[in-house]
Design an enzyme around this catalytic site. Sequence first.
Site, PDB file in Angstrom:
ATOM      1  N   GLY A   1       6.642   0.546  11.039  1.00 30.52           N
ATOM      2  CA  GLY A   1       7.254   2.011  10.954  1.00 30.52           C
ATOM      3  C   GLY A   1       8.070   2.208   9.632  1.00 30.52           C
TER       4      GLY A   1
ATOM      5  N   LYS B   1      -1.660 -11.050   7.712  1.00 31.83           N
ATOM      6  CA  LYS B   1      -0.169 -11.311   8.078  1.00 31.83           C
ATOM      7  C   LYS B   1      -0.220 -13.025   8.093  1.00 31.83           C
ATOM      8  CE  LYS B   1       1.217  -6.822   9.435  1.00 31.83           C
ATOM      9  NZ  LYS B   1       1.387  -6.089  10.755  1.00 31.83           N
TER      10      LYS B   1
ATOM     11  N   VAL C   1       5.781   5.189   3.850  1.00 31.94           N
ATOM     12  CA  VAL C   1       6.880   4.037   3.543  1.00 31.94           C
ATOM     13  C   VAL C   1       7.251   4.457   2.062  1.00 31.94           C
ATOM     14  CG1 VAL C   1       7.211   1.659   2.912  1.00 31.94           C
ATOM     15  CG2 VAL C   1       5.627   2.396   4.619  1.00 31.94           C
TER      16      VAL C   1
ATOM     17  N   PHE D   1       3.518   6.914  -2.661  1.00 34.38           N
ATOM     18  CA  PHE D   1       4.554   7.939  -2.053  1.00 34.38           C
ATOM     19  C   PHE D   1       4.222   8.504  -0.961  1.00 34.38           C
ATOM     20  CE2 PHE D   1       7.759  11.682  -2.610  1.00 34.38           C
ATOM     21  CZ  PHE D   1       8.921  10.729  -2.334  1.00 34.38           C
TER      22      PHE D   1
ATOM     23  N   GLU E   1      -2.893   4.373  13.273  1.00 35.41           N
ATOM     24  CA  GLU E   1      -3.511   5.167  12.383  1.00 35.41           C
ATOM     25  C   GLU E   1      -4.824   5.832  12.936  1.00 35.41           C
ATOM     26  OE1 GLU E   1      -2.999   5.391   8.707  1.00 35.41           O
ATOM     27  OE2 GLU E   1      -1.115   4.639   9.580  1.00 35.41           O
TER      28      GLU E   1
END
Length: 419
Positions: A298, A201, A16, A13, A186
Amino acid sequence: VEAAVCRIGLLGFGRVGQAVAALAASSNQLGDRGIDARVVTALVRDPGKPRSGARVPLGTSVRGFFDRPLDLAIEVMGGVDPAYACVRQALESGIPVVTANKSLMAAKGEELRAAAARAGVALAYDAAVLAGVPFIGALARRPFAGAPDRITGILNGTSHFLACALAAGRSFDDALAEAIERGYAEPDCSADVSGRDAAEKLTILAHLAGCRHLVPGDLPVFGIDAVHAADFDVARALGATIKPIASASFDPGNPGAWVGPALVDVNHPAASSRGVHNFVELREGDRAPVTFAGPGAGPDVTARTILDDVAEILAGAWRAPAIGGRSAARPADLRQPPAGAWYLRARHASFGVEDFAEHLAVHRVPALRLVSVGGAIAARTTPAPWHTVRAAADVLTSGGADVLLLPVMDATEANDERR
Ligand SMILES: NC(=O)c1ccc[n+]([C@@H]2O[C@H](COP(=O)([O-])OP(=O)(O)OC[C@H]3O[C@@H](n4cnc5c(N)ncnc54)[C@H](OP(=O)(O)O)[C@@H]3O)[C@@H](O)[C@H]2O)c1
């Protein structure tokens, strides 16, 4: 029509997770489709941390998390452990899972897809790559769109932002400070700068293209910090720019991969993309490529893609990706870049432009264009295999020059640069 209640558990939590809970609570999109999505619990490390948005019952125990009846779990905790155990437990308990976690899917995708298939439940991860562009469904579930023999993209927004800033003449430290301040990076942005995030990815995309046992460690990975500020001036003199590229070729005649900075022709679609914008281009044979582009990160855009996955699953419209059979590439094929044209630059060299040209010709990578800019000599070479250009570069390095060797991405490379 009364909406069906869907009890969602959030594994994580943070940024995102909170964006997912806020969007689920505030938007009508799910309700209009007959879905009443309720976040009933969230797993965190520290329940005392200040959080924003929707109030959600928090817990720190995995067992407590699974004690509640859940219709779906959303994994947004990041990392491989304990995310892997949590996702596996959800799937094995018959709970469908949506995840945005590229580290998890790159390292454990094969195991998790198998666990989901055994349990007959969905495992969706569109937000793990190009978070704000829900395109994995196209690659995974459509036989024509999903058969690329080459994937090329800008898969990391932070390193792309840095490359754009460097191209505009900013210093690396200055650009990085701005990226952190704007929330693109970050404070610990080593995964972005080093290329690890893009490698994860690209690994997920390679799995979908059929190279199912690839792990990020198989790929050649270079950080955006390998590039000197002078390289952007040199690139401009060559009619190009430098972008952080992730690319894999599954063409049996010329397989290979690259994750790192690359020289990109000004007419290549990647050249005009800016900032944290991401894109991915799928090529098959000589056909015009298909390109997906949009925001790559984002919390808000990621939450939208996650909830699109949720809606697809709850509507019974989600289908497992058809993996394998399309590409014969093996992980070992992707340990070096495919043959192509190269950008070879030398600084602090004890030789001049003519000697450089002769050196490249002798090593069977003749220069197509040569420039000398601000104390750096650089060539854009004719197409050659990696080992050939590496040998030419190694000789220059052992002679004391500061050498940078990058692949060239041009708009026609997939068609005519095979060797
Ligand atoms: N941020 C983005 O724009 C973006 C975009 C696409 C994909 N993603 C992916 O989405 C995931 C989440 O990213 P994020 O930015 O939301 O990260 P984040 O802000 O660091 O949130 C992580 C959450 O997971 C919890 N958590 C982490 N390890 C845990 C553990 N061992 N046990 C229990 N809870 C744990 C944290 O608890 P505490 O709150 O108590 O620390 C926190 O609530 C990552 O996989 C990331 O790669 C992020």
